[in-house]
Every structure is written in C-alpha cells, then in structure tokens.
Design a protein around this motif. Structure first.
Motif, PDB file in Angstrom:
ATOM      1  N   VAL A   3       0.719  -1.105   0.063  1.00 26.59           N
ATOM      2  CA  VAL A   3      -0.156   0.000  -0.167  1.00 26.59           C
ATOM      3  C   VAL A   3       1.145   1.261   0.144  1.00 26.59           C
ATOM      4  N   HIS A   4       2.031   1.161   0.981  1.00 22.14           N
ATOM      5  CA  HIS A   4       2.814   2.342   0.805  1.00 22.14           C
ATOM      6  C   HIS A   4       3.601   2.683  -0.280  1.00 22.14           C
ATOM      7  N   ARG A   5       4.108   1.485  -0.736  1.00 20.12           N
ATOM      8  CA  ARG A   5       4.659   1.580  -2.460  1.00 20.12           C
ATOM      9  C   ARG A   5       3.976   2.146  -3.261  1.00 20.12           C
ATOM     10  N   ALA A  47      -6.514  19.758  -6.606  1.00 18.90           N
ATOM     11  CA  ALA A  47      -5.974  20.443  -5.452  1.00 18.90           C
ATOM     12  C   ALA A  47      -6.924  20.041  -4.184  1.00 18.90           C
ATOM     13  N   THR A  48      -6.063  19.729  -2.773  1.00 20.08           N
ATOM     14  CA  THR A  48      -6.893  19.434  -1.870  1.00 20.08           C
ATOM     15  C   THR A  48      -6.312  20.176  -0.724  1.00 20.08           C
ATOM     16  N   ALA A  49      -6.104  21.514  -0.808  1.00 24.19           N
ATOM     17  CA  ALA A  49      -5.535  22.437   0.094  1.00 24.19           C
ATOM     18  C   ALA A  49      -6.390  23.363   0.776  1.00 24.19           C
ATOM     19  N   ILE A  98      -0.550  16.495   8.746  1.00 24.86           N
ATOM     20  CA  ILE A  98      -0.377  15.048   8.382  1.00 24.86           C
ATOM     21  C   ILE A  98      -0.845  14.914   6.715  1.00 24.86           C
ATOM     22  N   GLY A  99       0.064  14.380   5.970  1.00 25.25           N
ATOM     23  CA  GLY A  99      -0.041  14.325   4.531  1.00 25.25           C
ATOM     24  C   GLY A  99      -0.134  15.592   3.990  1.00 25.25           C
ATOM     25  N   CYS A 100       1.186  16.258   4.169  1.00 23.36           N
ATOM     26  CA  CYS A 100       1.326  17.821   3.790  1.00 23.36           C
ATOM     27  C   CYS A 100       1.313  18.071   2.303  1.00 23.36           C
ATOM     28  N   GLY A 127       5.364  19.744   8.602  1.00 23.08           N
ATOM     29  CA  GLY A 127       4.333  18.897   7.972  1.00 23.08           C
ATOM     30  C   GLY A 127       5.284  17.323   7.898  1.00 23.08           C
ATOM     31  N   LEU A 128       4.149  16.610   7.528  1.00 19.79           N
ATOM     32  CA  LEU A 128       4.813  15.195   7.595  1.00 19.79           C
ATOM     33  C   LEU A 128       4.160  14.361   6.247  1.00 19.79           C
ATOM     34  N   ASP A 129       5.013  13.769   5.583  1.00 19.04           N
ATOM     35  CA  ASP A 129       4.394  12.983   4.293  1.00 19.04           C
ATOM     36  C   ASP A 129       5.075  11.917   3.883  1.00 19.04           C
ATOM     37  N   ILE A 130       4.663  10.993   3.357  1.00 21.21           N
ATOM     38  CA  ILE A 130       5.274   9.514   3.011  1.00 21.21           C
ATOM     39  C   ILE A 130       6.084   9.622   1.675  1.00 21.21           C
ATOM     40  N   SER A 131       5.991  10.853   0.776  1.00 17.36           N
ATOM     41  CA  SER A 131       6.386  10.821  -0.488  1.00 17.36           C
ATOM     42  C   SER A 131       7.637  11.871  -0.327  1.00 17.36           C
ATOM     43  N   GLU A 132       8.800  11.288  -0.635  1.00 11.93           N
ATOM     44  CA  GLU A 132       9.835  12.231  -0.662  1.00 11.93           C
ATOM     45  C   GLU A 132       9.590  13.498  -1.752  1.00 11.93           C
ATOM     46  N   CYS A 137       9.555  13.103   6.328  1.00 10.51           N
ATOM     47  CA  CYS A 137       9.278  12.195   5.461  1.00 10.51           C
ATOM     48  C   CYS A 137       9.022  10.710   5.989  1.00 10.51           C
ATOM     49  N   SER A 138       7.778  10.331   6.295  1.00 10.12           N
ATOM     50  CA  SER A 138       7.485   9.095   6.749  1.00 10.12           C
ATOM     51  C   SER A 138       6.040   8.729   6.573  1.00 10.12           C
ATOM     52  N   PRO A 139       5.727   7.566   6.785  1.00 10.83           N
ATOM     53  CA  PRO A 139       4.389   6.932   6.965  1.00 10.83           C
ATOM     54  C   PRO A 139       3.822   7.511   8.370  1.00 10.83           C
ATOM     55  N   MET A 140       2.596   7.995   8.209  1.00 13.38           N
ATOM     56  CA  MET A 140       1.824   8.720   9.310  1.00 13.38           C
ATOM     57  C   MET A 140       1.774   7.465  10.344  1.00 13.38           C
ATOM     58  N   GLU A 141       1.689   6.377  10.028  1.00 14.61           N
ATOM     59  CA  GLU A 141       1.668   5.304  10.997  1.00 14.61           C
ATOM     60  C   GLU A 141       2.603   4.910  11.884  1.00 14.61           C
ATOM     61  N   GLU A 142       3.995   5.415  11.482  1.00 17.47           N
ATOM     62  CA  GLU A 142       5.018   5.100  12.138  1.00 17.47           C
ATOM     63  C   GLU A 142       5.615   5.878  12.900  1.00 17.47           C
ATOM     64  N   TYR A 166      -7.529  15.556   3.329  1.00 20.70           N
ATOM     65  CA  TYR A 166      -7.553  14.317   2.454  1.00 20.70           C
ATOM     66  C   TYR A 166      -6.237  13.669   2.616  1.00 20.70           C
ATOM     67  N   GLY A 167      -5.807  13.355   3.955  1.00 26.64           N
ATOM     68  CA  GLY A 167      -4.546  12.777   4.171  1.00 26.64           C
ATOM     69  C   GLY A 167      -4.853  11.492   4.878  1.00 26.64           C
ATOM     70  N   ILE A 168      -5.785  11.824   6.171  1.00 28.78           N
ATOM     71  CA  ILE A 168      -5.992  10.441   7.026  1.00 28.78           C
ATOM     72  C   ILE A 168      -6.431   9.256   6.346  1.00 28.78           C
TER      73      ILE A 168
HETATM   74  C1  LIG Z   1      -4.533  14.572  -0.907  1.00 24.77           C
HETATM   75  S1  LIG Z   1      -2.687  14.790  -0.732  1.00 24.77           S
HETATM   76  C2  LIG Z   1      -2.590  16.049   0.674  1.00 24.77           C
HETATM   77  C3  LIG Z   1      -2.536  17.379   0.147  1.00 24.77           C
HETATM   78  C4  LIG Z   1      -2.209  18.369   1.231  1.00 24.77           C
HETATM   79  N1  LIG Z   1      -3.192  18.721   1.975  1.00 24.77           N
HETATM   80  C5  LIG Z   1      -1.843  19.771   0.349  1.00 24.77           C
HETATM   81  O1  LIG Z   1      -2.159  20.907   1.145  1.00 24.77           O
HETATM   82  O2  LIG Z   1      -1.060  19.878  -0.436  1.00 24.77           O
HETATM   83  C6  LIG Z   1      -2.530  13.437   0.415  1.00 24.77           C
HETATM   84  C7  LIG Z   1      -1.160  13.315   0.760  1.00 24.77           C
HETATM   85  O3  LIG Z   1      -0.867  12.075   1.789  1.00 24.77           O
HETATM   86  C8  LIG Z   1       0.346  11.607   1.549  1.00 24.77           C
HETATM   87  N2  LIG Z   1       0.144  10.159   2.198  1.00 24.77           N
HETATM   88  C9  LIG Z   1      -0.361   8.924   1.411  1.00 24.77           C
HETATM   89  N3  LIG Z   1      -0.217   7.915   2.278  1.00 24.77           N
HETATM   90  C10 LIG Z   1       0.457   8.337   3.393  1.00 24.77           C
HETATM   91  C11 LIG Z   1       0.899   7.927   4.694  1.00 24.77           C
HETATM   92  N4  LIG Z   1       0.515   6.590   4.823  1.00 24.77           N
HETATM   93  N5  LIG Z   1       1.566   8.665   5.589  1.00 24.77           N
HETATM   94  C12 LIG Z   1       1.757   9.916   5.200  1.00 24.77           C
HETATM   95  N6  LIG Z   1       1.380  10.476   4.072  1.00 24.77           N
HETATM   96  C13 LIG Z   1       0.964   9.761   3.177  1.00 24.77           C
HETATM   97  C14 LIG Z   1       0.343  11.613  -0.130  1.00 24.77           C
HETATM   98  O4  LIG Z   1       1.835  11.518  -0.277  1.00 24.77           O
HETATM   99  C15 LIG Z   1      -0.357  12.939  -0.311  1.00 24.77           C
HETATM  100  O5  LIG Z   1       0.788  14.017  -0.308  1.00 24.77           O
END
Ligand SMILES: C[S@@+](CC[C@H](N)C(=O)[O-])C[C@H]1O[C@@H](n2cnc3c(N)ncnc32)[C@H](O)[C@@H]1O
Length: 355
Positions: free
Chosen positions: A116-118, A134-136, A164-166, A185-190, A211-216, A232-234
């Motif tokens: 899922v993460h990959r 855009a989801t900001a 979370i999911g910035c 800000g925290l996000d899984i994607s570099e 840079c990290s999964p939010m679960e960890e 739109y992150g959780i």
């Molecule tokens: C809809 S976007 C959020 C956009 C953000 N609200 C903004 O202002 O640009 C969702 C984000 O969640 C991140 N994401 C997805 N799975 C994640 C996880 N398990 N842990 C942390 N971030 C995650 C994605 O990389 C993506 O950047």
C-alpha cells in the motif's frame, strides 16, 4: 469477457517471448503483482497499458480480448463479440468513485502495508496532484464550505501546528498566513516533501518537513502541538487506530485535531439519469486497488463510526462533525457530481480535542 482465459493467454504469450513476470512488468511500468493479478484472471490491463501489452506480446487487441490466437475466419465474429463485451464492461466502470472521479475496475485486495505504501507513494510522487486535483486549505473538498467560513482550526496566532499528509505544502502556507509560528509537515512521499520544501522556500516560510508514513514512529515531538490537521490525508493510513494514537501523543493536553476526508456514503452511491443508485455497501471496509488515469492507488472506505470510535479509543473527544454542502457551488457546477452533492455529503470534517 473471460478474464481467466485472457490471463492464461497473457501468461502463455509472455513465456513465448521468454519474459519473466518481473521483466514484463518492468517493460510496462507496473508491479509484478499487477501482472500476476492479470495472469490469474483477477483483472485486466488498464486501457493505458493495453496497446503496450499487445506490442510486447506480439498480439493484437482482438486477440487479447478473445484470450486466444485468431485465424482469419474467426477474426470478424470475435471482433463483434468483443465489442459487445466492452460496451457491457463500460457500463460497469461507471460505478466506482474517488472524490469526483469515476474509476476503472476496482479490485479487492489483501491489505499489505508495504505494498500500500509503495503504490500510494508512487501515485503521489508522480501524477497524484494533477489526477485528484488540489486538496489544500482553505478548501476541505468539493462543494464543501471553505475553512475561511467554518473556522474549524480556531485561532492559530503563535501556535505550533502539524499537518499530516502535507503534500505540496499549500495548506501549511494557509496555516502560516493565519499566524501559526511553528510549522511541521509530514508526508510519505519524498517528492511531495521536495515540492513542499520548494514552495515554502518560495514563500519565505520556515517549516520542518518529515518524510514518513503517518502510522510509524518518525521522531516528531510529543506533547508539543496545539493543532494537528489533515486535508484528504488521514484516509490513506493502513492503521487508523495507530495513526490517531500517534497524533494524540504529538498534541499537548487540550490540543486540537481537525481532519477532512471523502464522506463514506459518497462512495456507495452513483447518479444515474438523475437518480441516486446504491452500488457499494456502506459496511464494506475491504481494501481495494483502483486506477486513476493509468496510475494505481490502494485504499479502503471506512464507515463514519470507524473514525469516531477510533478517535474515542485514542483519547479524543469529538467537538464537531461537519457534513455540509455549499449549495450555490453544487448548483452552479451543473454536473452529476454537483447534483449528487445536493442530496448526499461528499466530504466530512471532524474537530476533536485531546483530553
Ligand atoms: C491529498 S494529498 C494532501 C495534500 C495537502 N493537503 C496539500 O495541502 O497539498 C494526500 C497526501 O497524503 C500522503 N500520504 C499518503 N499515504 C500516506 C501515509 N501512509 N503517511 C503519510 N502520508 C501519506 C500523500 O503522499 C499525499 O501527499
């Protein structure tokens, strides 16, 4: 369309080309799990991959849909059968929804956290923002009242805040404009973190980006933040309870957690000829793999009670649940999505407090 027959045919033709599943997957830019899924008859290549599949396997589309090599005499009959099948499949494809997007075939999967993460990291690192829009902040989502009006985040003057999911950092900029002094800000994607870094730099805003999964566990300070929020992150988490537990630990006592996500009822219902039709069970929380614009995502739909109970189990008290619609915007859109939004919420936002 006989997917099992097609799958066996793909496997046989791949072997004829002396390709392993991994080599074939690499040529197509998909995972070897995806190839294995096709070959087991659990799904078809997406439209964007079909021509490449045929080119690599030295077959044509009519043969792919028939799941066999065709002679000149069979060719026309099979083409007509395949066309009818495709029209039927196209009807089915209208049923699956993420945000305002109608998706391709949705497949149930066994949830594998790493997979899922990959998959989701690859989606967000590439075309995620363009495909889902855009989801900001100040927007919480389509046809939902804006944060400028709702003011769910409260007074941010001099506050420490964490998103979370910035993503690309646009909501962090909104928090900075409202006076937040200490931004994380925290996000899984570099790649997303890179975009956020660039954007923050261009706006001359200081933010600490992790840079990290939010679960960890990721080294964020505990008992530190006045506000944690997510737009739109959780919903991307593989473990809601663990994620809420972590967010609870980052907050000071009395700190606020606000998050918005697609409303679970929205995913269950589609609009057909002006009428709402239930396609999916509200109770179905199984993980699925779907395709947006040729890119895979992995998600699950969670019931509203799942979110609320996970908050309660983690030590939060819900202060507000918002399920509203900006009627003017929905009417003005003139779209089916807008018509649906006039009858059912598309988005929900919850404001909770750490006790
Ligand atoms: C809809 S976007 C959020 C956009 C953000 N609200 C903004 O202002 O640009 C969702 C984000 O969640 C991140 N994401 C997805 N799975 C994640 C996880 N398990 N842990 C942390 N971030 C995650 C994605 O990389 C993506 O950047």
């Amino acid at each position: 369309m006989n997917q099992v027959k097609i799958g066996r045919f793909i496997a046989a033709m791949r072997k004829q080309q002396h390709l392993t599943q991994r080599e074939f997957a690499e040529l197509l830019g998909v995972s070897d799990k995806t190839v294995s899924k096709w070959e087991c008859g659990n799904g078809m290549p997406e439209l964007s991959h079909m021509q490449s599949v045929c080119n690599i396997l030295h077959i044509d589309l009519n043969e792919l849909f028939s799941g066999e090599r065709l002679t000149d005499t069979d060719y026309k009959k099979k083409a007509e059968e395949n066309m009818m099948n495709l029209v039927e499949e196209a009807e089915k494809l209208k049923k699956n929804i993420v945000g305002g997007n109608v998706l391709g075939t949705v497949e149930n999967i066994e949830m594998d956290k790493c997979e899922v993460h990959r998959t989701n990291t690859a989606f967000w690192s590439t075309a995620g923002n363009e495909l889902l829009g855009a989801t900001a902040l100040p927007s919480w989502g389509n046809f939902f009242p804006s944060e400028d009006k709702l003011k769910l985040l409260g007074d941010l003057t001099d506050k420490s805040v964490l998103e979370i999911g910035c993503g690309s950092g646009h909501s962090l900029k909104y928090a900075a404009d409202l006076g937040a002094a200490d931004l994380y800000g925290l996000d899984i994607s570099e790649d997303q973190i890179g975009r956020a870094q660039e954007y923050m730099g261009s706006q001359r805003i200081m933010a600490k980006l992790v840079c990290s999964p939010m679960e960890e566990e990721c080294g964020l300070p505990v008992n530190y933040f006045d506000l944690v929020y997510s737009v739109y992150g959780i919903g991307w988490t593989t473990d809601l309870n663990k994620t809420f537990g972590r967010i609870h630990s980052y907050l000071k006592k009395g700190g606020i957690f606000v998050f918005g996500w697609s409303h679970p009822i929205h995913k269950c219902v589609s609009i057909e000829k002006g009428r709402l039709v239930f396609d999916n069970s509200y109770f179905n929380e199984k993980w699925y793999c779907a395709n947006i614009g040729g890119r895979e995502i992995m998600l699950c739909n969670r019931m509203m009670s799942t979110y609320v109970n996970a908050l309660a189990d983690s030590g939060f008290v819900v202060e507000k649940l918002v399920e509203e619609i900006d009627r003017d915007k929905a009417v003005a859109s003139g779209s089916d999505f807008g018509k649906k939004a006039l009858m059912l919420p598309t988005v929900f936002v919850i404001r909770a407090r750490k006790v």
